[in-house]
Motif scaffolding. Structure first.
Motif, mmCIF file in Angstrom:
data_model
loop_
_atom_site.group_PDB
_atom_site.id
_atom_site.type_symbol
_atom_site.label_atom_id
_atom_site.label_comp_id
_atom_site.label_asym_id
_atom_site.label_seq_id
_atom_site.Cartn_x
_atom_site.Cartn_y
_atom_site.Cartn_z
ATOM 1 N N TYR A 144 0.841 -1.208 0.000
ATOM 2 C CA TYR A 144 0.000 0.000 0.000
ATOM 3 C C TYR A 144 0.873 1.254 0.000
ATOM 4 N N HIS A 145 1.938 1.251 0.810
ATOM 5 C CA HIS A 145 2.766 2.446 0.947
ATOM 6 C C HIS A 145 3.840 2.574 -0.128
ATOM 7 N N MET A 146 4.206 1.477 -0.783
ATOM 8 C CA MET A 146 5.321 1.515 -1.728
ATOM 9 C C MET A 146 4.936 1.140 -3.158
ATOM 10 N N SER A 147 3.770 0.524 -3.360
ATOM 11 C CA SER A 147 3.417 0.041 -4.698
ATOM 12 C C SER A 147 1.935 0.232 -4.998
ATOM 13 N N SER A 148 1.392 1.387 -4.663
ATOM 14 C CA SER A 148 -0.024 1.656 -4.934
ATOM 15 C C SER A 148 -0.223 1.977 -6.416
ATOM 16 N N ALA A 149 -1.230 1.364 -7.012
ATOM 17 C CA ALA A 149 -1.475 1.549 -8.447
ATOM 18 C C ALA A 149 -2.003 2.947 -8.749
ATOM 19 N N LEU A 150 -1.582 3.483 -9.873
ATOM 20 C CA LEU A 150 -1.998 4.813 -10.313
ATOM 21 C C LEU A 150 -3.479 4.829 -10.671
ATOM 22 N N THR A 151 -4.171 5.865 -10.245
ATOM 23 C CA THR A 151 -5.565 6.088 -10.621
ATOM 24 C C THR A 151 -5.678 7.478 -11.228
ATOM 25 N N LEU A 152 -6.816 7.762 -11.827
ATOM 26 C CA LEU A 152 -7.008 9.085 -12.434
ATOM 27 C C LEU A 152 -6.917 10.180 -11.388
ATOM 28 N N SER A 153 -7.554 9.965 -10.234
ATOM 29 C CA SER A 153 -7.525 10.995 -9.191
ATOM 30 C C SER A 153 -6.125 11.190 -8.628
ATOM 31 N N SER A 154 -5.385 10.074 -8.450
ATOM 32 C CA SER A 154 -4.025 10.215 -7.924
ATOM 33 C C SER A 154 -3.095 10.852 -8.958
ATOM 34 N N LEU A 155 -3.350 10.586 -10.246
ATOM 35 C CA LEU A 155 -2.554 11.224 -11.302
ATOM 36 C C LEU A 155 -2.745 12.731 -11.276
ATOM 37 N N ILE A 156 -3.986 13.174 -11.159
ATOM 38 C CA ILE A 156 -4.268 14.607 -11.095
ATOM 39 C C ILE A 156 -3.604 15.222 -9.878
ATOM 40 N N SER A 157 -3.735 14.548 -8.742
ATOM 41 C CA SER A 157 -3.124 15.041 -7.507
ATOM 42 C C SER A 157 -1.607 15.100 -7.625
ATOM 43 N N ALA A 158 -1.016 14.088 -8.251
ATOM 44 C CA ALA A 158 0.443 14.054 -8.417
ATOM 45 C C ALA A 158 0.925 15.170 -9.330
ATOM 46 N N LEU A 159 0.198 15.404 -10.423
ATOM 47 C CA LEU A 159 0.587 16.471 -11.349
ATOM 48 C C LEU A 159 0.504 17.838 -10.682
ATOM 49 N N VAL A 160 -0.533 18.037 -9.875
ATOM 50 C CA VAL A 160 -0.656 19.293 -9.130
ATOM 51 C C VAL A 160 0.536 19.458 -8.191
ATOM 52 N N SER A 161 0.891 18.376 -7.499
ATOM 53 C CA SER A 161 2.028 18.431 -6.573
ATOM 54 C C SER A 161 3.332 18.703 -7.312
ATOM 55 N N PHE A 162 3.490 18.083 -8.466
ATOM 56 C CA PHE A 162 4.715 18.214 -9.249
ATOM 57 C C PHE A 162 4.939 19.654 -9.705
ATOM 58 N N PHE A 163 3.883 20.297 -10.181
ATOM 59 C CA PHE A 163 4.030 21.637 -10.762
ATOM 60 C C PHE A 163 3.799 22.767 -9.766
ATOM 61 N N THR A 164 3.509 22.436 -8.517
ATOM 62 C CA THR A 164 3.260 23.503 -7.526
ATOM 63 C C THR A 164 4.120 23.345 -6.282
ATOM 64 N N GLY A 165 5.249 22.633 -6.416
ATOM 65 C CA GLY A 165 6.194 22.603 -5.302
ATOM 66 C C GLY A 165 6.638 24.010 -4.958
ATOM 67 N N LYS A 166 6.742 24.840 -5.969
ATOM 68 C CA LYS A 166 6.846 26.296 -5.874
ATOM 69 C C LYS A 166 5.951 26.865 -6.967
ATOM 70 N N ILE A 167 5.446 28.058 -6.750
ATOM 71 C CA ILE A 167 4.582 28.679 -7.762
ATOM 72 C C ILE A 167 5.307 28.777 -9.097
ATOM 73 N N ILE A 168 6.602 29.093 -9.043
ATOM 74 C CA ILE A 168 7.333 29.310 -10.298
ATOM 75 C C ILE A 168 7.525 28.012 -11.088
ATOM 76 N N PHE A 169 7.267 26.851 -10.467
ATOM 77 C CA PHE A 169 7.438 25.593 -11.201
ATOM 78 C C PHE A 169 6.433 25.458 -12.341
ATOM 79 N N ILE A 170 5.375 26.258 -12.297
ATOM 80 C CA ILE A 170 4.414 26.247 -13.402
ATOM 81 C C ILE A 170 5.105 26.679 -14.709
#
Length: 493
Positions: free
Chosen positions: A260-286
């Motif tokens: 669960y903690h190391m090999s959770s399968a990707l879902t649409l909602s988690s993909l969206i959440s991950a992309l948001v996290s990726f591009f908003t670690g700082k505002i300028i990362f956009i």
């Protein structure tokens, strides 16, 4: 026009450099503020503590969480040798992690650009690293995530720019090999970093196979102690990864927990959440989005952008169902380099640097850092260390009244794992954390005899099997914190 002239002025550069160094000092002070994060108090600091108290082998036997740790935790031997399992031992370890992680990465970029005669860009890039806003506390906990990302950054810069840390070819290859082995030896997720960079290195040296063999050999030598440790004790050299392929000695409960903690399968909602996290670690990362498209069109300066996206994609493939930013901190560092290398090489965009500084500061979380510093630094002078620990880390109160002892006393636990502040001699063996405790969850009458090896138990789950009933009915209640209850069970029959 005034703004255009201001970005070139010595005043703007001096102000920016001073802001960078001011934030570095602020982050150092925040790093010695108290944090109650569980993993640090469960095993990252505990391994060094138990090693100093007994031996490496006995620590390894008692602290299964240590198998999730790597070589970086060895550095915590030094502060704990000086201060022990005290508040000062914890906060000095936090400071070390910051200095060798986020702090190191910030100064690497500062000096990288300063050497290219652009101290202003160096200060802005370093400041960006220091003010990453997502999961920023993980750079300050006594863990290893920041150090992993910093080593990955140094390795990437070495492969990108031959002038970075330039010296004789043999010594340079030696350092590259050490870093390629060190990154996954710090944390197994470092393979996401080393994998792509190893392929790139082989491509660069495709006509110099002796160098490839030399670097690969050094990397394997550095990485092998962790592989051998995990293979011998767990039966899985890549633990906690690849559990489905190498289950080793893990029980079904343990496999379920780690998968669960190391090999959770990707879902649409988690993909969206991950992309948001990726591009908003700082505002300028956009800015990474149009920048990457521009780099593709121009077919240049793609290295750091492409590498960050590739590492991120590997994370999504392996564990995309669980969005945890610290696993791709290295991507935040690489995005930062990509943005500022682009600005460094394109004079036109430098006129926006004052605006960029403002945007960096907007989500710097300086107020949060100041609040942390103001809260704790004065208390270090006026209060006893354990009073501070007990107030801000309530779970440490579970050990009140227990004395230290040279005799080892084992605690059977279903959920509770924080043992850094436990008295000497206490060892928690946690359900779902080691194979020999798995009887607790599905305990039968025949399993009651297994309780005899434990001196205490800490229970929280609403379970009524025979083991739970016997502990609750016949054990002596010592302490209770939230839903965790400490029982003495040594003398129950």
């Amino acid at each position: 026009m005034a703004s255009y002239n201001f970005y070139k002025s010595d005043l703007f550069k001096k102000v920016t450099v001073r802001i960078f160094f001011t934030f570095f000092i602020l982050k150092m002070l925040e790093a010695v503020s108290f944090f109650r994060h569980g993993d640090a108090l469960n095993y990252h600091l505990v391994g060094s503590r138990f090693w100093l108290e007994t031996s490496w082998l006995e620590m390894t036997h008692d602290l299964w969480g240590n198998f999730q740790s790597g070589v970086f935790e060895l550095i915590y031997l030094f502060p704990l040798m000086l201060f022990g399992n005290t508040l000062w031992g914890q906060v000095s370890s936090q400071l070390i992690h910051f200095l060798l992680g986020q702090g190191l990465a910030a100064f690497v970029l500062y000096f990288y650009f300063k050497k290219k005669d652009n101290e202003l860009i160096g200060s802005l890039s370093g400041l960006t690293i220091l003010t990453i806003s997502r999961s920023s506390d993980f750079f300050l906990y006594a863990k290893n995530d920041g150090a992993l990302a910093a080593c990955g950054l140094i390795l990437a810069l070495m492969l990108f720019d031959d002038s970075f840390l330039s010296h004789k070819k043999h010594k340079r290859n030696l350092l590259i090999g050490v870093l390629m082995g060190l990154v996954p030896a710090i944390k197994m997720s470092g393979l996401f970093i080393v994998g792509p960079l190893s392929i790139y290195f082989v491509y660069l040296k495709r006509k110099e196979l002796k160098e490839v063999f030399f670097v690969a050999s050094i990397a394997l030598i550095v990485f092998s102690p962790i592989l051998l440790r995990n293979a011998y004790f767990v039966g899985n050299p890549f633990f906690p990864g690849l559990i489905n392929i190498f289950p080793g000695v893990l029980t079904e409960e343990m496999k379920s927990y780690y998968l669960y903690h190391m090999s959770s399968a990707l879902t649409l909602s988690s993909l969206i959440s991950a992309l948001v996290s990726f591009f908003t670690g700082k505002i300028i990362f956009i800015l990474m989005i149009p920048l990457f498209l521009y780099q593709i069109i121009k077919k240049r300066n793609l290295f750091f952008s492409a590498l960050s996206l590739l590492i991120f994609a590997l994370y999504l493939i392996v564990n995309g169902g669980l969005v945890v930013e610290r696993f791709f901190f290295i991507c935040y560092f690489l995005i930062t380099v990509s943005i500022f290398i682009f600005i460094h090489k394109n004079d036109f965009y430098k006129k926006f640097l004052p605006l960029l500084l403002l945007i960096i500061l907007i989500d710097s979380k300086a107020d949060k850092s100041l609040k942390k510093v103001i809260t704790f630094i004065p208390q270090y002078i006026s209060r006893s260390p354990m009073d501070i620990v007990n107030e801000y880390s309530p779970y440490s109160r579970i050990w009140r009244g227990l004395e230290s002892s040279r005799e080892k006393r084992i605690v059977l636990s279903d959920l509770f794992a924080q043992q850094f502040y436990a008295p000497d001699g206490i060892r928690i063996h946690q359900f779902r954390g080691r194979p020999d405790t798995e009887f607790l969850g599905q305990c039968k009458i025949d399993d009651l005899s297994k309780l005899s090896r434990y001196t205490y138990a800490i229970l929280a789950e609403n379970n009524n099997n025979p083991c739970y009933q016997k502990i609750r009915n016949e054990g002596v209640t010592l302490n209770k914190v939230d839903n965790f209850v400490l029982y003495k069970i040594k003398n129950i029959q």
